[in-house]
Design a protein around this motif. Structure first.
Motif, PDB file in Angstrom:
ATOM      1  N   GLY A  68       1.520  -4.000  -5.782  1.00 35.79           N
ATOM      2  CA  GLY A  68       1.887  -2.490  -5.640  1.00 35.79           C
ATOM      3  C   GLY A  68       1.528  -2.014  -6.535  1.00 35.79           C
ATOM      4  O   GLY A  68       0.697  -0.775  -6.403  1.00 35.79           O
ATOM      5  N   GLY A  69       1.716  -2.907  -7.801  1.00 35.61           N
ATOM      6  CA  GLY A  69       0.903  -2.608  -9.205  1.00 35.61           C
ATOM      7  C   GLY A  69      -0.725  -1.408  -8.947  1.00 35.61           C
ATOM      8  O   GLY A  69      -0.998  -0.657  -9.676  1.00 35.61           O
ATOM      9  N   LEU A  78       0.846  -1.309  -0.051  1.00 36.03           N
ATOM     10  CA  LEU A  78       0.098  -0.160  -0.028  1.00 36.03           C
ATOM     11  C   LEU A  78       0.948   1.111  -0.020  1.00 36.03           C
ATOM     12  O   LEU A  78       1.157   1.824  -0.723  1.00 36.03           O
ATOM     13  N   LEU A  79       2.146   1.646   1.288  1.00 35.72           N
ATOM     14  CA  LEU A  79       2.542   2.161   0.894  1.00 35.72           C
ATOM     15  C   LEU A  79       3.672   2.745  -0.196  1.00 35.72           C
ATOM     16  O   LEU A  79       3.874   3.617  -0.679  1.00 35.72           O
ATOM     17  N   ALA A  80       3.851   1.697  -0.659  1.00 37.34           N
ATOM     18  CA  ALA A  80       4.841   1.333  -2.139  1.00 37.34           C
ATOM     19  C   ALA A  80       3.525   2.233  -3.749  1.00 37.34           C
ATOM     20  O   ALA A  80       4.345   2.954  -4.245  1.00 37.34           O
ATOM     21  N   THR A 118      11.001   2.046  -1.471  1.00 37.67           N
ATOM     22  CA  THR A 118       9.516   2.821  -0.911  1.00 37.67           C
ATOM     23  C   THR A 118       9.761   1.119   0.152  1.00 37.67           C
ATOM     24  O   THR A 118       8.708   0.810   1.076  1.00 37.67           O
ATOM     25  N   GLY A 119      10.049  -0.271  -0.562  1.00 35.41           N
ATOM     26  CA  GLY A 119      10.260  -1.876   0.243  1.00 35.41           C
ATOM     27  C   GLY A 119       8.500  -2.587  -0.405  1.00 35.41           C
ATOM     28  O   GLY A 119       8.604  -2.507   1.060  1.00 35.41           O
ATOM     29  N   VAL A 120       8.398  -2.189  -2.018  1.00 35.77           N
ATOM     30  CA  VAL A 120       7.545  -3.257  -2.202  1.00 35.77           C
ATOM     31  C   VAL A 120       7.744  -4.562  -1.850  1.00 35.77           C
ATOM     32  O   VAL A 120       8.598  -4.850  -1.672  1.00 35.77           O
TER      33      VAL A 120
END
Length: 576
Positions: A369-370, A42-44, A362-364
């Motif tokens: 994440g896409g 989510l963050l990435a 970002t740590g995906v």
């Protein structure tokens, strides 16, 4: 009693599941998905999404298309790659290079750009299914670097007119340079000031981010480091938003001093097949066949460059993060993305190095994440399109210039000069031709690289030494282009001397042999027999020896090693 039965499931079922996971890599990681993966994805996805939106708008300008086409092209890749991709880091979408290539082929015509996406996708998917990924190996590193340097200069300078706020500048590079300088007196002060401020801010944030990992970064506290990293990572979005607010404020006060993007189509694109014909401004219908003819060599160049760019990025980040990718599966993912993208008015896309780097940093954890990135793009299309009216073109130009500037790598020229100066030839051919027409640069560079490769194959180095007999060591393989060169050296240094001399041919580097080589060797053996001297083969690999024995060459002699051959010939000389 049931457990052993489960342990003895038919191998066909295991093979079927293995085949299914190879075609749908999501099945290999989705069953192991964890809550902490969701948090990082989510963050990435959010971070990459905030980077994608302004870049997509900017790259549509490079492609000569309305800005909404950049967003149309930016969301399908996230969904498709989640199912078909083998890299957790790669993000697919519009890039500077693909946008430039698209413009060079379709000239800013939206319908043709969408059709080009479909055709590129079909070609890429077909290459994946036929396992033709090896064709990318024929595009050498000097060609790639020459093209990327030329593309960066072309794209970057092409945005100078937007920084200056001048109009009616031709797109052909040399004319663009001439008319940009010619029209400098027409520059708009508002655009120049805003563009330079955006450039300065972007460069400052880039430098601050680069220093976080160095000794200079130690001066920041932990919170400050995170804040600087977050602001610097989302710098494109922040700069574009700030510039848009400035433009809106001036316009609301009745002073429209900036050149803005203007009206854009609102809402999501319709899901429909791409048009297979076109209509010119005077009403003439252009058929599908005529469009294909107009695309010309671009239909070969764009799919290959898209694959090359994306796979190079995937391999780089796979190596950095210690996992492996499947190159052919990557081809399929890009191909299907372009095919499906054409149904939502997208132009050709590929992997983006900048956004992939943000994704990785970002740590995906997974390709999921896409999906988050794609959702952000869709939300922008659904709700933010009216706000895009006020985006200043100068701010988008600043984003593009900062994105392509790192692609100009002068250090590679120094490296090639030190390592192999001949590699500068395809580099320079690609670089210079790309300023004329991008696809001609790539084709010309590949042609020069191919010619150098063929010359090396046709003229292998042959080490000649005298041990009482002549020993000729082939430094590389022996194939039909090289056999005439070998024959010429044997004739000039052994058969045409007075008296003729015997030769030991050291073949330990030869791994394959063909019919043309066999025919020439048969003639050489006959020439040696006529002159009562010998041609002895040594160090033959089993596969080559098998072919030579099957050819039933008259006078064929061989030894396992060079020492045996020299000993055999020295005994022969003593007996003579």
């Amino acid at each position: 009693m049931d457990r052993p039965l489960l342990g003895r499931e038919p191998s066909r079922r295991c093979w079927s599941y293995s085949t299914l996971t190879s075609w749908l890599p999501i099945l290999s990681w989705l069953p192991k998905y964890k809550l902490r993966y969701l948090q990082m994805d989510l963050l990435a996805g959010l971070t990459v999404g905030l980077t994608t939106v302004p870049q997509a708008l900017a790259y549509a300008e490079v492609a000569g298309l309305p800005v909404q086409y950049g967003l149309y092209s930016a969301f399908m890749g996230g969904f498709i790659y989640t199912f078909l991709g083998t890299s957790k880091d790669v993000t697919l979408g519009p890039t500077a290079i693909m946008s430039l290539l698209c413009f060079s082929v379709v000239g800013g015509q939206p319908d043709r750009a969408v059709l080009l996406s479909l055709l590129c996708g079909v070609i890429q998917a077909a290459m994946a299914l036929l396992r033709l990924g090896f064709l990318l190996d024929f595009i050498s590193y000097p060609v790639i670097k020459g093209f990327t340097c030329a593309a960066a200069v072309t794209i970057g300078f092409g945005q100078v007119k937007n920084i200056l706020g001048i109009q009616d500048v031709p797109h052909q590079f040399f004319l663009e340079v001439y008319y940009t300088f010619l029209k400098i007196p027409e520059a708009r002060v508002g655009d120049v000031v805003l563009g330079l401020l955006c450039l300065a801010l972007l460069i400052t944030l880039m430098i601050m981010k680069s220093r976080l990992g160095s000794d200079h970064g130690s001066v920041y506290s932990r919170f400050a480091r995170k804040l600087v990293w977050a602001v610097a990572t989302m710098r494109n979005a922040l700069v574009v938003v700030a510039a848009t607010l400035v433009a809106y404020s001036w316009d609301a006060c009745g002073h429209p001093v900036f050149t803005v993007t203007g009206h854009t189509a609102q809402g999501l694109p319709p899901f429909s097949p791409p048009p297979t014909s076109d209509t010119t401004s005077n009403g003439t219908v252009v058929s599908f066949t005529e469009i294909i003819e107009d695309f010309g060599g671009g239909l070969a160049v764009i799919p290959l460059m898209g694959l090359l760019e994306s796979i190079a990025i995937a391999k780089a980040f796979a190596s950095q993060n210690n996992y492996r990718i499947d190159a052919n599966q990557e081809l399929l993912a890009i191909g299907v993305t372009n095919i499906m993208g054409s149904f939502v008015s997208a132009y050709p896309v590929t992997g983006s190095f900048g956004r992939t780097a943000v994704n990785s940093q970002t740590g995906v954890c997974t390709p999921a994440g896409g999906i988050i990135t794609s959702v952000i793009v869709l939300l922008s299309l659904a709700f933010l399109m009216p706000a895009f009216y006020y985006i200043p073109k100068a701010s988008l130009a600043a984003v593009i210039i900062c994105a392509v500037a790192p692609m100009v790598d002068y250090r590679v020229v120094i490296s090639m000069w030190r390592i192999r100066r001949l590699d500068l030839l395809p580099f320079l051919v690609t670089l210079l031709l790309s300023f004329w027409e991008v696809q001609y640069g790539i084709i010309g560079g590949v042609a020069v690289s191919g010619a150098l490769l063929l010359y090396t194959t046709a003229r292998p180095k042959i080490k000649v030494s005298d041990h009482g007999v002549l020993v000729m060591e082939l430094s590389s393989g022996l194939s039909f282009p090289a056999v005439e060169h070998l024959s010429h050296i044997i004739h000039t240094q052994a058969l045409q001397t007075c008296p003729p001399r015997s030769v030991v041919l050291d073949c330990h580097h030869v791994s394959i042999i063909d019919y043309t080589v066999i025919s020439e060797l048969r003639d050489l053996l006959r020439q040696f027999k006529l002159r009562t001297v010998k041609l002895i083969f040594s160090g033959l690999q089993p596969s080559v020896l098998k072919v030579l024995l099957a050819a039933d060459l008259e006078g064929f002699r061989y030894t396992d090693s060079l020492d045996e051959a020299l000993q055999m010939e020295s005994v022969s000389l003593l007996s003579d």
